[in-house]
Design an enzyme around this catalytic site. Structure first.
Site, PDB file in Angstrom:
ATOM      1  N   SER A   1       0.696  -1.175   0.112  1.00 60.52           N
ATOM      2  CA  SER A   1      -0.006  -0.152   0.176  1.00 60.52           C
ATOM      3  C   SER A   1       1.004   1.125   0.095  1.00 60.52           C
ATOM      4  O   SER A   1       0.709   2.114  -0.570  1.00 60.52           O
ATOM      5  CB  SER A   1      -1.000   0.056   1.404  1.00 60.52           C
ATOM      6  OG  SER A   1      -1.884  -1.052   1.089  1.00 60.52           O
TER       7      SER A   1
ATOM      8  N   ARG B   1       1.472   4.337  -3.273  1.00 61.10           N
ATOM      9  CA  ARG B   1       1.186   5.662  -2.886  1.00 61.10           C
ATOM     10  C   ARG B   1       2.493   6.504  -2.955  1.00 61.10           C
ATOM     11  O   ARG B   1       2.241   7.466  -3.274  1.00 61.10           O
ATOM     12  CB  ARG B   1       0.567   5.668  -1.477  1.00 61.10           C
ATOM     13  CG  ARG B   1      -0.929   5.207  -1.519  1.00 61.10           C
ATOM     14  CD  ARG B   1      -1.331   4.845   0.070  1.00 61.10           C
ATOM     15  NE  ARG B   1      -2.719   4.701   0.422  1.00 61.10           N
ATOM     16  CZ  ARG B   1      -3.234   3.356  -0.024  1.00 61.10           C
ATOM     17  NH1 ARG B   1      -2.479   2.319  -0.425  1.00 61.10           N
ATOM     18  NH2 ARG B   1      -4.550   3.104   0.130  1.00 61.10           N
TER      19      ARG B   1
ATOM     20  N   GLY C   1      -6.041  -4.179  -7.789  1.00 61.14           N
ATOM     21  CA  GLY C   1      -7.242  -3.365  -7.383  1.00 61.14           C
ATOM     22  C   GLY C   1      -6.743  -1.899  -6.966  1.00 61.14           C
ATOM     23  O   GLY C   1      -7.361  -0.986  -7.110  1.00 61.14           O
TER      24      GLY C   1
ATOM     25  N   ASP D   1      -6.962  -8.112   4.269  1.00 63.94           N
ATOM     26  CA  ASP D   1      -6.087  -8.929   3.639  1.00 63.94           C
ATOM     27  C   ASP D   1      -5.629 -10.369   4.311  1.00 63.94           C
ATOM     28  O   ASP D   1      -5.003 -11.207   3.719  1.00 63.94           O
ATOM     29  CB  ASP D   1      -4.609  -8.141   2.903  1.00 63.94           C
ATOM     30  CG  ASP D   1      -5.323  -7.232   2.069  1.00 63.94           C
ATOM     31  OD1 ASP D   1      -6.548  -7.268   1.444  1.00 63.94           O
ATOM     32  OD2 ASP D   1      -4.398  -6.321   1.761  1.00 63.94           O
TER      33      ASP D   1
ATOM     34  N   LYS E   1     -12.334  -9.574  -3.511  1.00 63.76           N
ATOM     35  CA  LYS E   1     -10.889  -9.311  -3.780  1.00 63.76           C
ATOM     36  C   LYS E   1     -10.287 -10.263  -5.060  1.00 63.76           C
ATOM     37  O   LYS E   1     -11.135 -10.384  -5.944  1.00 63.76           O
ATOM     38  CB  LYS E   1     -10.295  -9.933  -2.422  1.00 63.76           C
ATOM     39  CG  LYS E   1     -10.608  -9.079  -1.043  1.00 63.76           C
ATOM     40  CD  LYS E   1     -10.211  -7.655  -1.484  1.00 63.76           C
ATOM     41  CE  LYS E   1     -10.464  -6.514  -0.069  1.00 63.76           C
ATOM     42  NZ  LYS E   1     -10.090  -5.532  -0.306  1.00 63.76           N
TER      43      LYS E   1
ATOM     44  N   ARG F   1     -12.564 -14.551  -1.599  1.00 62.51           N
ATOM     45  CA  ARG F   1     -11.726 -15.221  -0.538  1.00 62.51           C
ATOM     46  C   ARG F   1     -12.714 -16.173   0.259  1.00 62.51           C
ATOM     47  O   ARG F   1     -12.190 -16.981   1.038  1.00 62.51           O
ATOM     48  CB  ARG F   1     -10.891 -14.241  -0.038  1.00 62.51           C
ATOM     49  CG  ARG F   1      -9.570 -13.743  -0.886  1.00 62.51           C
ATOM     50  CD  ARG F   1      -8.777 -12.782  -0.439  1.00 62.51           C
ATOM     51  NE  ARG F   1      -7.842 -12.519  -1.128  1.00 62.51           N
ATOM     52  CZ  ARG F   1      -6.841 -11.328  -1.160  1.00 62.51           C
ATOM     53  NH1 ARG F   1      -7.241 -10.463  -0.297  1.00 62.51           N
ATOM     54  NH2 ARG F   1      -5.976 -11.556  -2.016  1.00 62.51           N
TER      55      ARG F   1
HETATM   56  C1  S3P Z   1      -5.503  -1.424   0.057  1.00 58.79           C
HETATM   57  C2  S3P Z   1      -6.804  -1.571   0.769  1.00 58.79           C
HETATM   58  C3  S3P Z   1      -7.462  -2.870   0.874  1.00 58.79           C
HETATM   59  C4  S3P Z   1      -6.734  -4.190   0.645  1.00 58.79           C
HETATM   60  C5  S3P Z   1      -5.764  -3.805  -0.368  1.00 58.79           C
HETATM   61  C6  S3P Z   1      -4.958  -2.693  -0.442  1.00 58.79           C
HETATM   62  C7  S3P Z   1      -4.911  -0.284  -0.227  1.00 58.79           C
HETATM   63  O1  S3P Z   1      -8.635  -2.801  -0.053  1.00 58.79           O
HETATM   64  O2  S3P Z   1      -7.672  -5.274   0.514  1.00 58.79           O
HETATM   65  O3  S3P Z   1      -4.984  -5.069  -0.653  1.00 58.79           O
HETATM   66  O4  S3P Z   1      -3.898  -0.024  -0.549  1.00 58.79           O
HETATM   67  O5  S3P Z   1      -5.687   0.763  -0.112  1.00 58.79           O
HETATM   68  P1  S3P Z   1     -10.098  -2.139   0.432  1.00 58.79           P
HETATM   69  O6  S3P Z   1      -9.735  -1.047   1.098  1.00 58.79           O
HETATM   70  O7  S3P Z   1     -10.798  -1.696  -0.958  1.00 58.79           O
HETATM   71  O8  S3P Z   1     -10.714  -3.270   1.180  1.00 58.79           O
END
Ligand code: S3P
Length: 450
Positions: A25, A29, A100, A320, A347, A351
């Site tokens: 994450s 970013r 995603g 996760d 996801k 899952r």
């Molecule tokens: C993430 C947020 C999560 C997580 C993903 C990483 C992020 O998803 O499942 O692996 O980096 O913002 P959600 O916030 O959509 O549940």
């Protein structure tokens, strides 16, 4: 492309000291914010998983110069920021692969650009819901076209966005972040209200890049039109990747692992709370701050685990980690009931059903419900399961195999490279025995040390 399958043998006595893969994450970013900042951002320990490399590639396609060097043995990236108005139109679709996070965050950013873009993803990503971002971004004035709310997205050149006040219908850091990134170039103020706390890396990093953002309870507020200043980011190890080794050390008898420099942001530590309730022996040592994020070294020892109840609030802080927590539950005494986990169905795979199917195939009693499952602790049998191309399912069942009565074969593990490219190498260092094959397409390897 040929796939990759794991065969994992039971093991005990895992030991060693590891630094697991960097935080996914924070890596996404820091590239995104570095690209639109003024000046050169240096990112130490960027995760070089396929998901983050897709983000790097997307910004290179928009004219951002991003260089890698590994002067001190650890990869560092420099991102030569082009400023808030400096991205150039890409000359083709941006392919965000399996990610995603990349897809939703970059869609937010693209919604506010003065040029059109198209975002595409792989087969799994192409099934994931995007209306959750399209709806708020459209309220801000973005024009986004999709086929029934799924990728690909065609985003028109922005004609001036305006700030909104938006209460998220689902607790999602990705949706929150998509709106905040669009809001950077919107007129006026945007307020996002979270129904439940989710990871706050976007807010924290925006502040680290000098962008004024204020957080009060469930509300995150920012005004468009300011700029970001380049920063130095040191990415901690990912608790979501550490999770596999934490549960491995807990359930494999006579084990003790030390996991260095793991991010312990309180919005991410649901797994530690849940495992503690199950009786886990996990010590946090050497707590410190690293670039605005709390980190610690985790020392994990084999423990007798007992089942527990996991609520929707727990799930939001361990979103996760539920697959590997389910493996811990299956190896624990008694029953574990997971509620409020319906988000897991959208996801990289569904899952809830991939975990339930896998556990059942290995002889564990599971009852699946729309929003979760009940797992009865027991003994894993040897057998074969399908990860459905989901990296976290592949790694979670590699951990389950440690305490199975014989080998466990896990099909379709190629996507482990999206988040944890050196998983099998590190696993071998601890004493796990994973051999890797491509199902006869040629070229087998082994991640085991024996
Ligand atoms: C993430 C947020 C999560 C997580 C993903 C990483 C992020 O998803 O499942 O692996 O980096 O913002 P959600 O916030 O959509 O549940």
């Amino acid at each position: 492309m040929s796939d990759m399958h794991f065969t994992v043998l039971p093991s005990r006595g895992l030991s060693g000291r590891l630094r697991v893969a960097s935080d996914k994450s924070i890596s996404h970013r820091s590239v995104i914010l570095g690209a639109i900042a003024d000046g050169t951002t240096r990112i130490e320990n960027l995760l070089e998983g396929e998901d983050v490399l897709a983000t790097v590639d997307a910004f290179r396609k928009m004219g951002v110069e991003i260089d890698r060097d590994d002067r001190e043995g650890q990869p560092a990236y420099t991102v030569n920021g082009v400023g808030m108005d400096g991205l150039r139109p890409p000359d083709g679709p941006l392919d965000l692969g399996n990610s995603g996070t990349a897809f939703r965050l970059i869609a937010g950013l693209m919604s506010a650009q003065p040029f059109a873009s198209t975002l595409v993803g792989d087969e799994s990503l192409s099934k994931r819901p995007m209306s959750r971002i399209i709806e708020p971004l459209a309220k801000m004035g973005a024009r986004i076209d999709s086929s029934d709310g799924r990728p690909p997205l065609r985003i028109a050149a922005a004609d001036g966005l305006c700030g909104i006040r938006y209460r998220l219908p689902v607790a999602s850091a990705q949706v929150k972040s998509a709106i905040l990134l669009a809001a950077l170039k919107a007129d006026g103020e945007t307020v996002v209200v979270e129904p439940r706390a989710t990871r706050d890396h976007t807010e924290t990093l925006l502040a680290g890049f000098g962008y004024p953002v204020s957080v009060s309870g469930p509300e995150i507020r920012l005004e468009g039109g300011h700029s970001l200043t380049a920063a130095r980011v040191e990415v901690p190890a990912d608790l979501s990747s550490a999770a596999f080794f934490i549960v491995a050390a807990l359930i494999a008898p006579d084990s003790r692992l030390r996991l260095d420099s793991v991010g312990i942001n309180p919005r991410r530590t649901g797994i530690l709370d849940i495992l503690e309730r199950m009786g886990a022996d996990i010590r946090l040592e050497n707590r410190r701050w690293q670039g605005g994020e709390a980190v610690a070294d985790l020392v994990v020892s084999s423990s007798e685990l007992a089942g527990c109840d996991i609520s929707g609030a727990d799930v939001a802080l361990a979103i996760d980690e539920i697959p590997v927590i389910s493996v811990a539950a299956a190896a624990a005494k008694g029953e574990t009931v997971i509620h409020g986990a319906e988000e897991l169905r959208v996801k990289e795979s569904d899952r809830i059903s991939t975990v339930a199917q896998g556990l059942e195939r290995l002889g564990i009693g599971v009852r699946e419900r729309p929003d979760g499952m009940t797992i009865r602790g027991g003994r894993f049998h040897p057998g074969e399961i399908d990860s459905h191309g989901d990296h976290r399912i592949a790694m979670a069942f590699s951990v389950a195999a440690l305490v199975a009565g014989g080998p466990v074969r896990i099909r379709n593990c190629r996507n482990v490279a999206t988040s944890f490219p050196n998983f099998t190498d590190l696993a071998a260092e601890t004493g796990m025995r994973i051999s890797v094959d491509d199902g006869g397409a040629g070229g087998a390897g082994s991640g085991s040390r024996d």
